[in-house]
Design an enzyme around this catalytic site. Structure first.
Site, PDB file in Angstrom:
ATOM      1  N   LYS A  50      -6.842   4.792   9.758  1.00  0.00           N
ATOM      2  CA  LYS A  50      -5.946   4.737   9.045  1.00  0.00           C
ATOM      3  C   LYS A  50      -5.208   6.209   9.392  1.00  0.00           C
ATOM      4  O   LYS A  50      -6.048   6.932   8.664  1.00  0.00           O
ATOM      5  CB  LYS A  50      -6.095   3.435   7.492  1.00  0.00           C
ATOM      6  CG  LYS A  50      -5.079   3.934   7.537  1.00  0.00           C
ATOM      7  CD  LYS A  50      -4.570   2.946   5.584  1.00  0.00           C
ATOM      8  CE  LYS A  50      -5.067   3.956   3.628  1.00  0.00           C
ATOM      9  NZ  LYS A  50      -4.160   4.955   3.844  1.00  0.00           N
ATOM     10  N   TYR A  78       1.764   4.620   6.474  1.00  0.00           N
ATOM     11  CA  TYR A  78       3.525   5.525   6.074  1.00  0.00           C
ATOM     12  C   TYR A  78       4.376   4.762   4.990  1.00  0.00           C
ATOM     13  O   TYR A  78       5.587   5.607   4.094  1.00  0.00           O
ATOM     14  CB  TYR A  78       4.430   5.677   7.125  1.00  0.00           C
ATOM     15  CG  TYR A  78       4.512   6.274   8.188  1.00  0.00           C
ATOM     16  CD1 TYR A  78       2.505   7.143   7.768  1.00  0.00           C
ATOM     17  CD2 TYR A  78       4.098   7.009   8.908  1.00  0.00           C
ATOM     18  CE1 TYR A  78       1.955   7.890   9.116  1.00  0.00           C
ATOM     19  CE2 TYR A  78       3.802   7.872  10.220  1.00  0.00           C
ATOM     20  CZ  TYR A  78       2.333   8.182  10.125  1.00  0.00           C
ATOM     21  OH  TYR A  78       2.017   9.195  11.006  1.00  0.00           O
ATOM     22  N   LYS A  79       4.056   3.912   4.191  1.00  0.00           N
ATOM     23  CA  LYS A  79       5.114   3.152   3.059  1.00  0.00           C
ATOM     24  C   LYS A  79       5.936   3.065   3.469  1.00  0.00           C
ATOM     25  O   LYS A  79       6.825   3.702   2.251  1.00  0.00           O
ATOM     26  CB  LYS A  79       4.252   4.140   1.886  1.00  0.00           C
ATOM     27  CG  LYS A  79       2.868   3.249   1.865  1.00  0.00           C
ATOM     28  CD  LYS A  79       2.074   4.111   0.680  1.00  0.00           C
ATOM     29  CE  LYS A  79       0.412   3.694   0.459  1.00  0.00           C
ATOM     30  NZ  LYS A  79      -0.430   4.292   0.328  1.00  0.00           N
ATOM     31  N   ASP A  82      13.329   2.465   2.326  1.00  0.00           N
ATOM     32  CA  ASP A  82      14.525   2.776   2.378  1.00  0.00           C
ATOM     33  C   ASP A  82      15.944   1.515   2.673  1.00  0.00           C
ATOM     34  O   ASP A  82      15.428   0.315   2.427  1.00  0.00           O
ATOM     35  CB  ASP A  82      14.429   3.388   3.840  1.00  0.00           C
ATOM     36  CG  ASP A  82      15.483   5.097   3.375  1.00  0.00           C
ATOM     37  OD1 ASP A  82      16.268   4.589   3.013  1.00  0.00           O
ATOM     38  OD2 ASP A  82      15.392   5.899   3.976  1.00  0.00           O
ATOM     39  N   THR A  86      17.760   1.806   8.448  1.00  0.00           N
ATOM     40  CA  THR A  86      16.963   2.414   8.302  1.00  0.00           C
ATOM     41  C   THR A  86      15.539   1.838   8.584  1.00  0.00           C
ATOM     42  O   THR A  86      14.325   2.513   9.874  1.00  0.00           O
ATOM     43  CB  THR A  86      17.161   3.657   7.172  1.00  0.00           C
ATOM     44  OG1 THR A  86      18.614   4.536   6.893  1.00  0.00           O
ATOM     45  CG2 THR A  86      15.852   4.555   7.509  1.00  0.00           C
ATOM     46  N   THR A 132      -3.847   0.732  -5.972  1.00  0.00           N
ATOM     47  CA  THR A 132      -5.263   0.569  -6.621  1.00  0.00           C
ATOM     48  C   THR A 132      -5.770   1.722  -7.162  1.00  0.00           C
ATOM     49  O   THR A 132      -6.856   1.389  -8.035  1.00  0.00           O
ATOM     50  CB  THR A 132      -6.075   0.072  -4.974  1.00  0.00           C
ATOM     51  OG1 THR A 132      -6.107   1.229  -4.313  1.00  0.00           O
ATOM     52  CG2 THR A 132      -6.434  -1.093  -4.425  1.00  0.00           C
ATOM     53  N   GLY A 222     -12.354   5.370   2.865  1.00  0.00           N
ATOM     54  CA  GLY A 222     -12.161   6.724   3.438  1.00  0.00           C
ATOM     55  C   GLY A 222     -13.157   7.771   2.065  1.00  0.00           C
ATOM     56  O   GLY A 222     -13.709   7.535   3.484  1.00  0.00           O
TER      57      GLY A 222
HETATM   58  O1  C5P Z   1     -10.776   7.465   0.067  1.00  0.00           O
HETATM   59  P1  C5P Z   1     -10.025   6.258  -1.025  1.00  0.00           P
HETATM   60  O2  C5P Z   1     -11.137   5.065  -0.345  1.00  0.00           O
HETATM   61  O3  C5P Z   1     -10.384   6.494  -2.029  1.00  0.00           O
HETATM   62  O4  C5P Z   1      -8.806   6.275   0.746  1.00  0.00           O
HETATM   63  C1  C5P Z   1      -8.030   4.703   0.284  1.00  0.00           C
HETATM   64  C2  C5P Z   1      -6.921   4.911   1.145  1.00  0.00           C
HETATM   65  O5  C5P Z   1      -5.721   3.587   0.817  1.00  0.00           O
HETATM   66  C3  C5P Z   1      -6.441   6.307   1.076  1.00  0.00           C
HETATM   67  O6  C5P Z   1      -5.695   6.178   2.358  1.00  0.00           O
HETATM   68  C4  C5P Z   1      -4.489   5.629   0.524  1.00  0.00           C
HETATM   69  O7  C5P Z   1      -3.303   6.147   0.412  1.00  0.00           O
HETATM   70  C5  C5P Z   1      -4.869   4.286   0.692  1.00  0.00           C
HETATM   71  N1  C5P Z   1      -4.009   2.823   0.016  1.00  0.00           N
HETATM   72  C6  C5P Z   1      -4.964   2.426  -1.409  1.00  0.00           C
HETATM   73  N2  C5P Z   1      -4.217   2.041  -2.521  1.00  0.00           N
HETATM   74  C7  C5P Z   1      -3.048   1.289  -1.952  1.00  0.00           C
HETATM   75  C8  C5P Z   1      -2.595   1.483  -0.128  1.00  0.00           C
HETATM   76  C9  C5P Z   1      -3.249   2.473   0.474  1.00  0.00           C
HETATM   77  O8  C5P Z   1      -5.670   3.149  -2.114  1.00  0.00           O
HETATM   78  N3  C5P Z   1      -2.345   0.139  -2.337  1.00  0.00           N
END
Ligand code: C5P
Length: 249
Positions: A50, A78-79, A82, A86, A132, A222
């Site tokens: 990701k 990139y969420k 808009d 666009t 989350t 992550g």
């Molecule tokens: O480091 P970690 O495991 O918390 O990373 C979670 C990833 O998921 C981050 O890149 C965050 O931007 C993304 N994310 C999230 N919750 C969401 C959507 C995306 O934590 N609802």
């Protein structure tokens, strides 16, 4: 009398392979070379990455192309949010890149524009429900007078109606989403934290085992991997837990 045939058991390697395909590693580095190093270290253990806002302006698109050349799958987080036209144009560009997933949020024309931009490409449009990192107090602050699960479900139902392919949601909401949308949406779950690892800024967390058992299709992980002393060992441990949960599912 012939003995009854023993039920066929899937080999362990099948579950590991399936688990590997469901793990998405979030490359939240602010420099491209750190992300590249992480991909090299993880090697064949990780097949899906990701790219989010941290790398977007650090050459995220070129990096996505490099990952695709290495035969990795790519999720652009990139969420987008808009106006309809666009959204249509921006999503069509992402579809041309050949990435697998792209996140959007919102409702109505915002989502319809994204779906039009996707066209009949293989890109899957994932709608962010509720981050989350947010809990009941956070959504109240945003002006929503309902509980988190209600908001997640209402957004998932709207995403399906608009033609989106999936949603981002925590593991605890996955069963209700599946039920309310007749299993038609791909469920991608961040906030995954193996037993004993720090929650960081995440609030609606689940272990890899819980997320798979709840029915998540993909897990986004992550920091528990990228900031581990040994990222490869951390990824392997998570894949093994996912495989065990898939076997039990
Ligand atoms: O480091 P970690 O495991 O918390 O990373 C979670 C990833 O998921 C981050 O890149 C965050 O931007 C993304 N994310 C999230 N919750 C969401 C959507 C995306 O934590 N609802």
């Amino acid at each position: 009398m012939m003995a009854a045939a023993a039920p066929l058991r899937r080999p362990e390697s099948d579950f590991l392979e399936q688990a590997r395909g469901k793990l998405i590693v979030a490359l939240d580095f602010d420099a491209l070379d750190e992300a590249e190093r992480c991909v090299d270290v993880l090697g064949d253990d990780v097949t899906f990455y990701k790219i989010g806002l941290c790398l977007q302006l650090a050459g995220g698109d070129q990096f996505a192309k490099d990952l695709l050349k290495k035969r990795k799958r790519v999720f652009l987080d990139y969420k987008y949010f808009d106006i309809e036209e666009t959204m249509r144009t921006a999503v069509a560009r992402a579809a041309q890149l050949g990435v697998s997933f792209l996140t959007v949020h919102g409702a109505g024309g915002i989502l319809r524009g994204a779906v039009a931009g996707r066209g009949d490409s293989s890109l899957k449009i994932l709608c962010v429900t509720v981050l989350t990192s947010m809990d009941a107090a956070d959504i109240k602050e945003m002006g929503f007078d309902c509980d988190v699960e209600q908001l997640v479900i209402s957004r998932a139902v709207k995403a399906l109606k608009a033609g989106c392919d999936g949603v981002i949601a925590s593991a605890s909401e996955a069963p209700a989403i599946r039920q309310q949308t007749s299993g038609k949406l791909v469920i991608v779950t961040p906030g995954v934290r193996p037993e004993g690892s720090a929650a960081d800024d995440q609030k609606r967390t689940a272990t890899p085992d819980e997320a798979i058992r709840a029915g998540a299709d993909y897990l986004v992980v992550g920091r528990p991997i990228t900031r581990a002393a040994d990222p490869k060992a951390a990824a392997r441990a998570i894949i093994e837990q996912m495989a065990a949960a898939l076997r039990a599912r």
